[in-house]
Design an enzyme around this catalytic site. Structure first.
Site, PDB file in Angstrom:
ATOM      1  N   TYR A  34     -46.925  29.966  75.384  1.00  0.00           N
ATOM      2  CA  TYR A  34     -46.423  30.341  76.822  1.00  0.00           C
ATOM      3  C   TYR A  34     -46.274  29.601  77.350  1.00  0.00           C
ATOM      4  O   TYR A  34     -45.026  29.115  77.891  1.00  0.00           O
ATOM      5  CB  TYR A  34     -47.071  31.957  77.011  1.00  0.00           C
ATOM      6  CG  TYR A  34     -46.218  32.314  78.614  1.00  0.00           C
ATOM      7  CD1 TYR A  34     -44.681  33.241  77.839  1.00  0.00           C
ATOM      8  CD2 TYR A  34     -46.736  32.446  79.787  1.00  0.00           C
ATOM      9  CE1 TYR A  34     -44.319  34.013  78.897  1.00  0.00           C
ATOM     10  CE2 TYR A  34     -45.594  33.711  80.759  1.00  0.00           C
ATOM     11  CZ  TYR A  34     -44.727  33.811  79.897  1.00  0.00           C
ATOM     12  OH  TYR A  34     -43.859  34.278  81.152  1.00  0.00           O
TER      13      TYR A  34
ATOM     14  N   SER B 214     -41.494  30.196  84.917  1.00  0.00           N
ATOM     15  CA  SER B 214     -42.860  30.841  85.222  1.00  0.00           C
ATOM     16  C   SER B 214     -44.178  30.197  86.401  1.00  0.00           C
ATOM     17  O   SER B 214     -43.175  28.623  86.038  1.00  0.00           O
ATOM     18  CB  SER B 214     -43.472  31.648  83.723  1.00  0.00           C
ATOM     19  OG  SER B 214     -44.694  31.918  83.881  1.00  0.00           O
TER      20      SER B 214
HETATM   21  P1  NAD Z   1     -40.555  42.379  79.528  1.00  0.00           P
HETATM   22  O1  NAD Z   1     -41.247  42.342  78.318  1.00  0.00           O
HETATM   23  O2  NAD Z   1     -40.247  43.445  79.599  1.00  0.00           O
HETATM   24  O3  NAD Z   1     -38.444  41.690  79.019  1.00  0.00           O
HETATM   25  C1  NAD Z   1     -38.452  40.937  78.038  1.00  0.00           C
HETATM   26  C2  NAD Z   1     -37.167  41.019  77.614  1.00  0.00           C
HETATM   27  O4  NAD Z   1     -36.647  39.811  76.987  1.00  0.00           O
HETATM   28  C3  NAD Z   1     -36.879  42.276  77.129  1.00  0.00           C
HETATM   29  O5  NAD Z   1     -35.559  42.538  77.868  1.00  0.00           O
HETATM   30  C4  NAD Z   1     -36.973  42.007  75.817  1.00  0.00           C
HETATM   31  O6  NAD Z   1     -35.993  42.819  75.141  1.00  0.00           O
HETATM   32  C5  NAD Z   1     -35.882  40.033  75.268  1.00  0.00           C
HETATM   33  N1  NAD Z   1     -36.624  40.041  73.958  1.00  0.00           N
HETATM   34  C6  NAD Z   1     -38.143  39.426  73.706  1.00  0.00           C
HETATM   35  N2  NAD Z   1     -37.846  38.870  72.227  1.00  0.00           N
HETATM   36  C7  NAD Z   1     -36.152  39.295  72.003  1.00  0.00           C
HETATM   37  C8  NAD Z   1     -35.879  38.698  71.267  1.00  0.00           C
HETATM   38  N3  NAD Z   1     -36.185  38.846  69.895  1.00  0.00           N
HETATM   39  N4  NAD Z   1     -34.679  38.939  71.135  1.00  0.00           N
HETATM   40  C9  NAD Z   1     -33.716  39.095  72.201  1.00  0.00           C
HETATM   41  N5  NAD Z   1     -34.477  40.007  73.026  1.00  0.00           N
HETATM   42  C10 NAD Z   1     -35.853  39.830  72.842  1.00  0.00           C
HETATM   43  O7  NAD Z   1     -40.308  41.410  80.693  1.00  0.00           O
HETATM   44  P2  NAD Z   1     -40.371  40.877  81.876  1.00  0.00           P
HETATM   45  O8  NAD Z   1     -41.025  40.292  82.371  1.00  0.00           O
HETATM   46  O9  NAD Z   1     -38.744  41.452  82.036  1.00  0.00           O
HETATM   47  O10 NAD Z   1     -39.335  39.166  81.171  1.00  0.00           O
HETATM   48  C11 NAD Z   1     -38.686  38.596  81.349  1.00  0.00           C
HETATM   49  C12 NAD Z   1     -38.304  37.207  81.333  1.00  0.00           C
HETATM   50  O11 NAD Z   1     -38.937  37.052  82.914  1.00  0.00           O
HETATM   51  C13 NAD Z   1     -39.604  36.124  80.696  1.00  0.00           C
HETATM   52  O12 NAD Z   1     -39.090  35.038  80.088  1.00  0.00           O
HETATM   53  C14 NAD Z   1     -40.909  36.479  81.140  1.00  0.00           C
HETATM   54  O13 NAD Z   1     -41.485  34.854  80.173  1.00  0.00           O
HETATM   55  C15 NAD Z   1     -40.495  35.683  82.328  1.00  0.00           C
HETATM   56  N6  NAD Z   1     -41.686  36.096  83.725  1.00  0.00           N
HETATM   57  C16 NAD Z   1     -42.112  37.163  83.465  1.00  0.00           C
HETATM   58  C17 NAD Z   1     -43.411  37.210  84.140  1.00  0.00           C
HETATM   59  C18 NAD Z   1     -43.330  38.509  84.634  1.00  0.00           C
HETATM   60  O14 NAD Z   1     -45.177  38.726  85.286  1.00  0.00           O
HETATM   61  N7  NAD Z   1     -42.731  39.636  84.217  1.00  0.00           N
HETATM   62  C19 NAD Z   1     -42.940  36.058  85.011  1.00  0.00           C
HETATM   63  C20 NAD Z   1     -42.538  34.870  85.388  1.00  0.00           C
HETATM   64  C21 NAD Z   1     -42.140  34.710  84.204  1.00  0.00           C
END
Ligand code: NAD
Length: 253
Positions: A158, A145
């Site tokens: 986080y 991130s």
């Molecule tokens: P999102 O909330 O759509 O996806 C999160 C995913 O994690 C989902 O598929 C969910 O099912 C899974 N998850 C959460 N808790 C879980 C559990 N207990 N068991 C199994 N699966 C679980 O959000 P996203 O943006 O797609 O996030 C994906 C990754 O990217 C994460 O690690 C997030 O921190 C990271 N990220 C996102 C951003 C952003 O701006 N969206 C930026 C940097 C990093």
């Protein structure tokens, strides 16, 4: 030829958090490059499966709750049962909890750290044992991130977890490079997914963020596709312990 190095035919990938957002885009990208994909999620991955199968790709859903290490052995068993081996792991599942640092509870802290950091380590360890036993190396890609580099606001657990994952990426790369295992990271910038819904609904924060992104837009799951294929493929065989920002220039500001 160089483009052949990016092909993932006959490779098997495990992707956590495969049902939505960035994880869904990562699954689609890996399948388009030829990999068979095992998608891990708490809820149905029907949409991801349909997107992949529409393109004649192969996808197997593994339902598991990654809030603890208990499903790890079963995830490995189900992936091997589906496709016989594992070549790639993408640690994507993660949660965010927004609260003033002064009010964060121990329960909230543990919930974020367990999924975002502890399970990432132990799933990587379990997959690396498979890679070593198989004898052909492997690829691990950790989703980091901007808060692997910066402090953030109202998301202390986080930030701690994502900073840890960047460090872990380096630590594991050092130990496992000798087994031809590449451990690298991708640090997405501000992407339009569920993870940022709250942020995007806050007009003031949303404007401040957008104003600071040199590319002038929020990222999308498609923006990660090139990076994930590169770091999952032979094209990156001599890249170890590096985290690549895909952030529209956010960190360059
Ligand atoms: P999102 O909330 O759509 O996806 C999160 C995913 O994690 C989902 O598929 C969910 O099912 C899974 N998850 C959460 N808790 C879980 C559990 N207990 N068991 C199994 N699966 C679980 O959000 P996203 O943006 O797609 O996030 C994906 C990754 O990217 C994460 O690690 C997030 O921190 C990271 N990220 C996102 C951003 C952003 O701006 N969206 C930026 C940097 C990093």
């Amino acid at each position: 030829m160089i483009l052949d190095l990016f092909k993932l035919e006959n490779k098997v990938a495990i992707v956590t958090g495969a049902n939505t957002g960035l994880g869904q885009g990562i699954c689609v990208a890996l399948a388009q490059a030829g990999a068979k994909v095992c998608g891990v999620a708490r809820r149905s991955c029907a949409e991801t499966k349909a997107l992949i199968e529409a393109n004649n790709g192969e996808f197997t859903e593994i339902i598991a709750d990654l809030s603890s290490t208990s499903p790890i052995n079963e995830i490995i068993a189900q992936a091997k049962n589906a496709y016989g081996k594992i070549d790639i792991l993408v640690n994507n599942a993660g949660i965010i909890s927004r609260e003033d640092a002064i009010n964060v509870t121990e329960e909230d802290w543990d919930r974020v750290i367990d999924i975002n950091e502890k399970v990432v380590f132990f799933l990587s360890q379990a997959v690396a044992k498979e890679f070593i036993a198989q004898g052909n190396g492997g690829k691990i890609v950790n989703i980091c991130s901007m808060l692997s580099y910066q402090g953030g606001i109202r998301v202390p657990a986080y930030t701690a977890s994502k900073s840890a994952v960047l460090g872990l990426t380096r630590a594991l790369a050092n130990e496992w490079a000798a087994h031809n295992i590449n451990v690298n990271g991708i640090a997405p910038g501000y992407m339009a997914t569920n993870n940022t819904t709250q942020l995007r609904q806050d007009n003031q924060r949303s404007e401040q963020i957008l104003e600071r992104i040199p590319a002038g837009r929020w990222g999308t799951p498609d923006d990660l596709m090139g990076a994930v294929i590169y770091l999952s493929s032979e094209a990156s065989n001599y890249v170890n312990g590096f985290t690549l920002a895909v952030d529209g220039g956010w960190l360059a500001r």
